[in-house]
Design an enzyme around this catalytic site. Structure first.
Site, PDB file in Angstrom:
ATOM      1  N   HIS A 140     -31.704  -4.781  -2.309  1.00 15.73           N
ATOM      2  CA  HIS A 140     -30.752  -3.615  -1.919  1.00 15.73           C
ATOM      3  C   HIS A 140     -31.892  -2.454  -2.213  1.00 15.73           C
ATOM      4  CE1 HIS A 140     -26.868  -5.442  -0.698  1.00 15.73           C
ATOM      5  NE2 HIS A 140     -27.523  -6.448  -1.295  1.00 15.73           N
ATOM      6  N   GLU A 143     -31.040   2.813   0.140  1.00 15.19           N
ATOM      7  CA  GLU A 143     -29.833   3.288   0.639  1.00 15.19           C
ATOM      8  C   GLU A 143     -29.681   4.617  -0.053  1.00 15.19           C
ATOM      9  OE1 GLU A 143     -25.315   1.727   0.397  1.00 15.19           O
ATOM     10  OE2 GLU A 143     -26.539   0.848  -1.138  1.00 15.19           O
TER      11      GLU A 143
END
Length: 192
Positions: A140, A143
Site C-alpha cells: 500500500h 495513498e
C-alpha cells in the site's frame, strides 16, 4: 471496529469458520479465485499461536474449496503501525508454515498502513524472503506518502503490485517507470 469483532474470534474454531464463511460468500458472488489479506495478529489476541491461526485458516480454506469450488491463497498483511522487527519475524514464521514448502496457504506479502510512516530495513528482509519463494509482493503506497512512498515500494521492497499508487502521478517519470516495469496498480477509494 476491533472491539466489536474481537469477542467473535480467538479460537481455532472461530478462525476456521470465519475463513470458510468469507470464502463461501465470495464463491456465492461468482468469484473463482481470491487472495484475501490476512492479519493473524488480530486472531492471536486471545492467545492462539500463529501456527494455530494458520492451521485453522487452512482447514476453513480447504472446506470452502471442496464445498464451493473456489480456489484461494492469502496475502500476509504486515502492518506499518506495529513494531517492524516483530511483524517481520511473525511473517517469516508464517512463511515457513504456510509458504510453498508448507501448507501453500500464502500467495504473497502485503505492507499495509499509512505510507507516511515510512520504511524500515526489516520489511526489505520480508519481501526478499517472499520473492525467494516465488510469492507475490504488494505494498500500500502512494495513498498519502506521494512519490517517495511509491519509490520505496518498488526500489527497496521490489513490489510488483501497489494498492493506491496515486501519489506517483506527482512524478511523470515515476509513472513511466511503473509502466515500463509492469507494476500493477489498483486504485482504492470511496465512491462519488
Amino acid at each position: 471496529f476491533l472491539n466489536v469483532l474481537r469477542p467473535a474470534t480467538g479460537t481455532a474454531e472461530a478462525v476456521e469458520r470465519h475463513t470458510h464463511d468469507v470464502l463461501a460468500d465470495l464463491a456465492g458472488q461468482g468469484i473463482r479465485y481470491a487472495e484475501p489479506i490476512v492479519g493473524p495478529r488480530f486472531h492471536m489476541g486471545k492467545g492462539l499461536s500463529l501456527r494455530e491461526v494458520l492451521e485453522a485458516m487452512d482447514r476453513g480454506r480447504r472446506a470452502a474449496e471442496c464445498e464451493h469450488g473456489i480456489r484461494t491463497a492469502f496475502l500476509y498483511g504486515l502492518n506499518r503501525h506495529y513494531a517492524p522487527d516483530e511483524e517481520v519475524a511473525r511473517f517469516l514464521e508464517a512463511l515457513a508454515l504456510g509458504g510453498p514448502g508448507g501448507s501453500g496457504l500464502l500467495a504473497g506479502v502485503d505492507l499495509q498502513g499509512d505510507d507516511r510512516v515510512g520504511g524500515h530495513p526489516a520489511y526489505a528482509r520480508a519481501f526478499a524472503a517472499a520473492r525467494e519463494q516465488g510469492l507475490r509482493t504488494r505494498v500500500h503506497a502512494g495513498e498519502f506518502g506521494g512519490p517517495a512512498s511509491v519509490r520505496y515500494a518498488i526500489d527497496a521492497l521490489g513490489a510488483h503490485h501497489l494498492s493506491h499508487g496515486i501519489g506517483a502521478a506527482e512524478d511523470p517519470g515515476l509513472v513511466r517507470e511503473l509502466a515500463a516495469r509492469g507494476v500493477f496498480l489498483i486504485l482504492l477509494g470511496s465512491g462519488p
